[in-house]
Design a protein around this motif. Structure first.
Motif, PDB file in Angstrom:
ATOM      1  N   VAL A   1      43.858  36.125 -33.287  1.00  0.00           N
ATOM      2  CA  VAL A   1      42.572  35.423 -33.353  1.00  0.00           C
ATOM      3  C   VAL A   1      42.810  34.039 -33.938  1.00  0.00           C
ATOM      4  O   VAL A   1      43.450  33.908 -34.985  1.00  0.00           O
ATOM      5  CB  VAL A   1      41.562  36.188 -34.231  1.00  0.00           C
ATOM      6  N   VAL A   2      42.303  33.018 -33.271  1.00  0.00           N
ATOM      7  CA  VAL A   2      42.528  31.637 -33.702  1.00  0.00           C
ATOM      8  C   VAL A   2      41.186  30.932 -33.904  1.00  0.00           C
ATOM      9  O   VAL A   2      40.300  31.008 -33.045  1.00  0.00           O
ATOM     10  CB  VAL A   2      43.371  30.849 -32.681  1.00  0.00           C
ATOM     11  N   ALA A   3      41.041  30.287 -35.045  1.00  0.00           N
ATOM     12  CA  ALA A   3      39.847  29.480 -35.334  1.00  0.00           C
ATOM     13  C   ALA A   3      40.286  28.097 -35.803  1.00  0.00           C
ATOM     14  O   ALA A   3      41.355  27.947 -36.405  1.00  0.00           O
ATOM     15  CB  ALA A   3      38.986  30.149 -36.392  1.00  0.00           C
ATOM     16  N   LEU A   4      39.467  27.094 -35.511  1.00  0.00           N
ATOM     17  CA  LEU A   4      39.737  25.728 -35.934  1.00  0.00           C
ATOM     18  C   LEU A   4      38.778  25.344 -37.063  1.00  0.00           C
ATOM     19  O   LEU A   4      37.607  25.731 -37.059  1.00  0.00           O
ATOM     20  CB  LEU A   4      39.548  24.746 -34.774  1.00  0.00           C
ATOM     21  N   ARG A   5      39.286  24.600 -38.016  1.00  0.00           N
ATOM     22  CA  ARG A   5      38.466  24.043 -39.093  1.00  0.00           C
ATOM     23  C   ARG A   5      38.651  22.526 -39.058  1.00  0.00           C
ATOM     24  O   ARG A   5      39.780  22.038 -39.128  1.00  0.00           O
ATOM     25  CB  ARG A   5      38.894  24.616 -40.443  1.00  0.00           C
ATOM     26  N   TYR A   6      37.543  21.803 -38.965  1.00  0.00           N
ATOM     27  CA  TYR A   6      37.634  20.355 -38.810  1.00  0.00           C
ATOM     28  C   TYR A   6      36.354  19.700 -39.324  1.00  0.00           C
ATOM     29  O   TYR A   6      35.337  20.373 -39.569  1.00  0.00           O
ATOM     30  CB  TYR A   6      37.844  19.986 -37.346  1.00  0.00           C
ATOM     31  N   ALA A   7      36.400  18.403 -39.492  1.00  0.00           N
ATOM     32  CA  ALA A   7      35.229  17.618 -39.882  1.00  0.00           C
ATOM     33  C   ALA A   7      34.808  16.764 -38.695  1.00  0.00           C
ATOM     34  O   ALA A   7      35.641  16.119 -38.056  1.00  0.00           O
ATOM     35  CB  ALA A   7      35.549  16.736 -41.090  1.00  0.00           C
ATOM     36  N   ASP A   8      33.512  16.782 -38.399  1.00  0.00           N
ATOM     37  CA  ASP A   8      33.032  15.982 -37.269  1.00  0.00           C
ATOM     38  C   ASP A   8      32.867  14.513 -37.678  1.00  0.00           C
ATOM     39  O   ASP A   8      33.220  14.110 -38.792  1.00  0.00           O
ATOM     40  CB  ASP A   8      31.718  16.556 -36.731  1.00  0.00           C
ATOM     41  N   LYS A   9      32.308  13.714 -36.795  1.00  0.00           N
ATOM     42  CA  LYS A   9      32.189  12.280 -37.041  1.00  0.00           C
ATOM     43  C   LYS A   9      31.249  11.958 -38.198  1.00  0.00           C
ATOM     44  O   LYS A   9      31.326  10.877 -38.779  1.00  0.00           O
ATOM     45  CB  LYS A   9      31.698  11.583 -35.763  1.00  0.00           C
ATOM     46  N   ASN A  10      30.366  12.897 -38.512  1.00  0.00           N
ATOM     47  CA  ASN A  10      29.426  12.684 -39.613  1.00  0.00           C
ATOM     48  C   ASN A  10      29.943  13.237 -40.935  1.00  0.00           C
ATOM     49  O   ASN A  10      29.236  13.192 -41.951  1.00  0.00           O
ATOM     50  CB  ASN A  10      28.076  13.326 -39.285  1.00  0.00           C
ATOM     51  N   GLY A  11      31.164  13.787 -40.917  1.00  0.00           N
ATOM     52  CA  GLY A  11      31.753  14.293 -42.139  1.00  0.00           C
ATOM     53  C   GLY A  11      31.421  15.745 -42.453  1.00  0.00           C
ATOM     54  O   GLY A  11      31.824  16.255 -43.501  1.00  0.00           O
ATOM     55  N   TYR A  12      30.704  16.433 -41.558  1.00  0.00           N
ATOM     56  CA  TYR A  12      30.382  17.841 -41.778  1.00  0.00           C
ATOM     57  C   TYR A  12      31.572  18.713 -41.376  1.00  0.00           C
ATOM     58  O   TYR A  12      32.191  18.496 -40.322  1.00  0.00           O
ATOM     59  CB  TYR A  12      29.153  18.248 -40.976  1.00  0.00           C
ATOM     60  N   VAL A  13      31.876  19.706 -42.203  1.00  0.00           N
ATOM     61  CA  VAL A  13      33.016  20.588 -41.945  1.00  0.00           C
ATOM     62  C   VAL A  13      32.544  21.812 -41.179  1.00  0.00           C
ATOM     63  O   VAL A  13      31.552  22.456 -41.546  1.00  0.00           O
ATOM     64  CB  VAL A  13      33.686  21.008 -43.271  1.00  0.00           C
ATOM     65  N   PHE A  14      33.287  22.156 -40.120  1.00  0.00           N
ATOM     66  CA  PHE A  14      32.952  23.309 -39.291  1.00  0.00           C
ATOM     67  C   PHE A  14      34.168  24.213 -39.135  1.00  0.00           C
ATOM     68  O   PHE A  14      35.311  23.749 -39.140  1.00  0.00           O
ATOM     69  CB  PHE A  14      32.493  22.862 -37.893  1.00  0.00           C
ATOM     70  N   GLU A  15      33.900  25.483 -38.993  1.00  0.00           N
ATOM     71  CA  GLU A  15      34.909  26.457 -38.593  1.00  0.00           C
ATOM     72  C   GLU A  15      34.454  27.060 -37.274  1.00  0.00           C
ATOM     73  O   GLU A  15      33.364  27.624 -37.191  1.00  0.00           O
ATOM     74  CB  GLU A  15      35.091  27.549 -39.647  1.00  0.00           C
ATOM     75  N   ARG A  16      35.281  26.945 -36.245  1.00  0.00           N
ATOM     76  CA  ARG A  16      34.896  27.386 -34.915  1.00  0.00           C
ATOM     77  C   ARG A  16      35.961  28.312 -34.324  1.00  0.00           C
ATOM     78  O   ARG A  16      37.141  27.961 -34.251  1.00  0.00           O
ATOM     79  CB  ARG A  16      34.685  26.185 -33.989  1.00  0.00           C
ATOM     80  N   PHE A  17      35.520  29.468 -33.898  1.00  0.00           N
ATOM     81  CA  PHE A  17      36.406  30.403 -33.207  1.00  0.00           C
ATOM     82  C   PHE A  17      36.662  29.891 -31.794  1.00  0.00           C
ATOM     83  O   PHE A  17      35.733  29.526 -31.074  1.00  0.00           O
ATOM     84  CB  PHE A  17      35.738  31.781 -33.160  1.00  0.00           C
TER      85      PHE A  17
END
Length: 275
Positions: free
Chosen positions: A154-170
């Motif tokens: 199982v792989v998920a990505l954690r990143y910050a978008d252009k507005n600086g909000y952090v997301f974790e997405r499967f």
């Protein structure tokens, strides 16, 4: 076949709600009747979708296919029930679905349902990849066996978008032939290649404490850091919490006894061919 279309439409379980208790639920005509064009404004989209108790969000995560979708079935599955419900409450949908659709184009076959799920999965993943863009990102990986005893990663990505909000997405499951470090690395490389992700933009990696994942000499983290020294490894905080809870539970006699009983039940019931 005629009986199939004469059944009284049944409201899907996730749409069953008292009209006086709608709460944060958005209108049922959000996307079917009322036009919506503000896709670039997340707040407006959220208002249309509704809160956690809305029908849109309750539908997420439900299986499409039913075990038995014949007319005499007591549970035809969410796809058929939802289609009947929508056709009964929306004239535009009713004119082109079920009994009003061509007999060779009912769009209710299991293969069609699976195609719809696959298309939704592809589109959602593409949106996530576009949202990541050229930004740095982290990966969260775990692996286990599914119900058919196939190993999957199982792989998920954690990143910050252009507005600086952090997301974790499967972003997906990846079946692996075995759980060796080389096999996991090859599966990850294939996933990166599929979605156009570059290991040079990877700056964090998080796993549990298994040796094939975080081994200092031959673990997956080491193979990745050989390619990118900035991809620092962080022991998964959730796994650390689990280890702490297990250690504390073992100090409590009643809790320890409870989990011992559960383990014995699983050991007896688990090997059976019919669980």
């Amino acid at each position: 076949m005629e009986k199939y279309f004469k059944r009284k439409p049944v409201m899907p379980p996730f749409l069953e709600k008292d009209e006086n208790e709608i709460g944060e639920q958005a209108s049922g005509e959000t996307f079917t009747k009322n036009e919506f064009s503000n896709w670039k404004k997340p707040k407006r989209l959220q208002e249309r979708i509704g809160g956690p108790n809305s029908a849109h969000n309750k539908a997420m995560g439900l299986t499409f296919c039913g075990h038995n979708e014949y007319d005499n079935s007591s549970n035809q599955g969410n796809y058929i029930l939802t289609l009947r419900f929508l056709a009964d409450h929306n004239e535009d949908i009713k004119r082109v679905t079920l009994k009003n659709a061509p007999r060779n184009n009912l769009l209710i076959a299991l293969s069609i349902q699976k195609d719809l799920v696959r298309v939704c999965s592809i589109e959602i993943t593409n949106v996530i990849i576009r949202d990541v863009g050229d930004a740095l990102f982290s990966i969260l990986i775990d692996e286990s066996r599914d119900a058919s005893t196939k190993e999957q990663m199982v792989v998920a990505l954690r990143y910050a978008d252009k507005n600086g909000y952090v997301f974790e997405r499967f972003i997906g499951f990846k079946h692996v032939t075995c759980t060796t470090t080389i096999s996991l690395k090859e599966a990850l490389d294939q996933l990166f290649s599929k979605y156009g992700l570059s290991i040079s933009r990877l700056h964090r990696q998080g796993y549990d404490g298994a040796s094939n994942m975080q081994g200092e000499f031959n673990g997956l983290r080491t193979l990745i850091m050989n390619k990118n020294e900035c991809a620092y490894y962080i022991h998964c905080f959730v796994h650390q919490l689990q280890l702490a809870i297990v250690a504390m539970a073992k100090k409590h006699d009643q809790i320890n006894s409870f989990f011992n009983v559960i383990a014995n039940v699983i050991n007896v019931d688990g090997p059976l061919c019919k669980r």
